[in-house]
Design an enzyme around this catalytic site. Structure first.
Site, PDB file in Angstrom:
ATOM      1  N   LYS A   1       0.850  -1.192   0.000  1.00 27.22           N
ATOM      2  CA  LYS A   1       0.000   0.000   0.000  1.00 27.22           C
ATOM      3  C   LYS A   1       0.883   1.239   0.000  1.00 27.22           C
ATOM      4  CE  LYS A   1       0.629   1.252   4.583  1.00 27.22           C
ATOM      5  NZ  LYS A   1       1.289   2.495   5.064  1.00 27.22           N
TER       6      LYS A   1
ATOM      7  N   ALA B   1      11.333  -4.100   3.806  1.00 28.18           N
ATOM      8  CA  ALA B   1      10.985  -3.843   5.202  1.00 28.18           C
ATOM      9  C   ALA B   1      11.287  -2.393   5.557  1.00 28.18           C
ATOM     10  CB  ALA B   1      11.768  -4.785   6.112  1.00 28.18           C
ATOM     11  N   GLN B   2      10.677  -1.909   6.635  1.00 24.28           N
ATOM     12  CA  GLN B   2      10.861  -0.532   7.109  1.00 24.28           C
ATOM     13  C   GLN B   2      10.687   0.466   5.959  1.00 24.28           C
ATOM     14  OE1 GLN B   2      14.575  -0.211   9.273  1.00 24.28           O
ATOM     15  NE2 GLN B   2      13.683  -1.139  11.084  1.00 24.28           N
TER      16      GLN B   2
ATOM     17  N   GLY C   1       7.184   1.595   5.086  1.00 24.26           N
ATOM     18  CA  GLY C   1       5.904   2.281   5.164  1.00 24.26           C
ATOM     19  C   GLY C   1       4.931   1.815   4.106  1.00 24.26           C
TER      20      GLY C   1
ATOM     21  N   GLY D   1       3.498  -1.411   4.267  1.00 25.37           N
ATOM     22  CA  GLY D   1       2.584  -2.401   4.831  1.00 25.37           C
ATOM     23  C   GLY D   1       2.877  -3.837   4.478  1.00 25.37           C
ATOM     24  N   GLY D   2       4.116  -4.164   4.138  1.00 30.43           N
ATOM     25  CA  GLY D   2       4.420  -5.515   3.681  1.00 30.43           C
ATOM     26  C   GLY D   2       4.079  -6.594   4.686  1.00 30.43           C
TER      27      GLY D   2
ATOM     28  N   SER E   1       2.014  -6.411   7.285  1.00 30.53           N
ATOM     29  CA  SER E   1       0.570  -6.413   7.529  1.00 30.53           C
ATOM     30  C   SER E   1      -0.180  -7.075   6.385  1.00 30.53           C
ATOM     31  CB  SER E   1       0.068  -4.980   7.726  1.00 30.53           C
ATOM     32  OG  SER E   1       0.641  -4.392   8.876  1.00 30.53           O
TER      33      SER E   1
ATOM     34  N   ASP F   1      -2.659  -1.882  10.619  1.00 30.19           N
ATOM     35  CA  ASP F   1      -2.852  -1.880   9.168  1.00 30.19           C
ATOM     36  C   ASP F   1      -3.486  -3.162   8.642  1.00 30.19           C
ATOM     37  OD1 ASP F   1      -1.662   0.583   9.182  1.00 30.19           O
ATOM     38  OD2 ASP F   1       0.204  -0.051   8.219  1.00 30.19           O
TER      39      ASP F   1
END
EC number: 2.7.1.148
Length: 287
Positions: free
Chosen positions: A12, A96-97, A99, A101-102, A104, A137
């Site tokens: 997202k 990763a890190q 923002g 939403g991976g 979630s 999320d």
């Protein structure tokens, strides 16, 4: 049913993110539009008869032993009393890190897939209740569409029909450095008093509305964020950060040359999704 393979877990982007207040328990109140993107992880599920949850990394990216995928599977077992187990193969592509939403999204796709594989027949709303304990999320990734999100992430209004987002391509840049979400939300300089907006305000300028209130803090804590935004802006694009970073993005309004991006950055051209690819795997509760 013994297996489900090639299950997508899309990323997202936060088209804007406004912090409108803070609850007494410390949780921040927000308004945002979460937009689904065609960049995704891929998950593979094989049913086990012994009730065990196992997970295999198929992409060479180290994953924690008790990540959100495993936690989601266990939460579904506990909520339903299901005695079946599963082996989950993970092709991790989302950074990763970032923002985006991976983690979630992986958890949400796990809930959707296991609801089908284990033949539990839970509704979308029932899965969202389970998802609340997995992260703010995760319920969004179960709603089926891009969405207007409020509160601490629990108030979700899918953007459909008249409010559906127009098709758009984006360039997404993930700098090598990441950002810890908690470090941003705990920062004393974070502004927490953005005025409330409406869906109608947003609809007047889908891809230019608002701002990301976390961005100034992120730029100070991690200069690579500002460097990536400045690079996109130098290409005459309108860039901003997604979520708590460190990924940034801009709507593509022209053909651009991405070869000048620093080699350590992950740069990708993506498009928004009109619906979650697993939307039809869940049924909605009858009104």
């Amino acid at each position: 049913m013994r297996s489900l393979h090639d299950v997508p877990a899309p990323a997202k982007l936060n088209l804007f993110l406004h912090i409108t207040g803070r609850r007494a328990d410390g949780y921040h109140l927000l308004q945002s539009v979460f937009m689904l993107l065609d960049w995704h992880d891929t998950l593979h599920f094989d049913r086990r008869g012994d009730g065990q949850i196992s997970r295999e990394d198929l992409s060479g990216m180290a994953l924690p032993a008790d990540d959100l995928i495993v936690r989601a599977a266990r939460a579904l077992q506990q909520a339903t009393g299901c005695r079946a187990g599963v082996h989950i193969g993970v092709e991790k592509r989302l950074p990763a890190q970032a923002g985006m939403g991976g983690g979630s999204s992986d958890a949400a796709s796990t809930l959707i897939a296991l609801n089908r594989l284990w033949q539990l027949n839970l509704t979308r709303r029932e899965l969202q209740r389970i998802a609340l304990d997995l992260g703010a999320d995760v319920p969004f990734f179960l709603c089926g569409n891009s969405a207007w999100v409020e509160g601490i992430g629990e108030h979700i209004t899918p953007l459909e029909q008249a409010h559906a987002l127009p098709p758009q391509r984006f360039v997404v840049v993930k700098p090598e450095a990441g950002l810890e979400t908690l470090s941003i939300f705990r920062d004393a300089t974070l502004k927490r008093d953005h005025a409330h907006a409406t869906i109608e305000d947003f609809a007047a300028d889908h891809y230019g509305f608002g701002q990301n209130d976390l961005q100034p803090v992120a730029e100070r804590l991690q200069p690579e964020v500002k460097k990536a935004i400045d690079w996109l802006n130098s290409l005459k694009l309108h860039a901003r950060m997604t979520g708590s970073g460190s990924a940034v993005f801009a709507p593509l309004t022209q053909t651009i040359d991405l070869k000048d991006a620093p080699g350590a950055w992950n740069v990708r051209v993506c498009s928004n999704l009109q619906a979650h690819p697993l939307k039809d795997w869940l049924k909605d509760e009858s009104l």
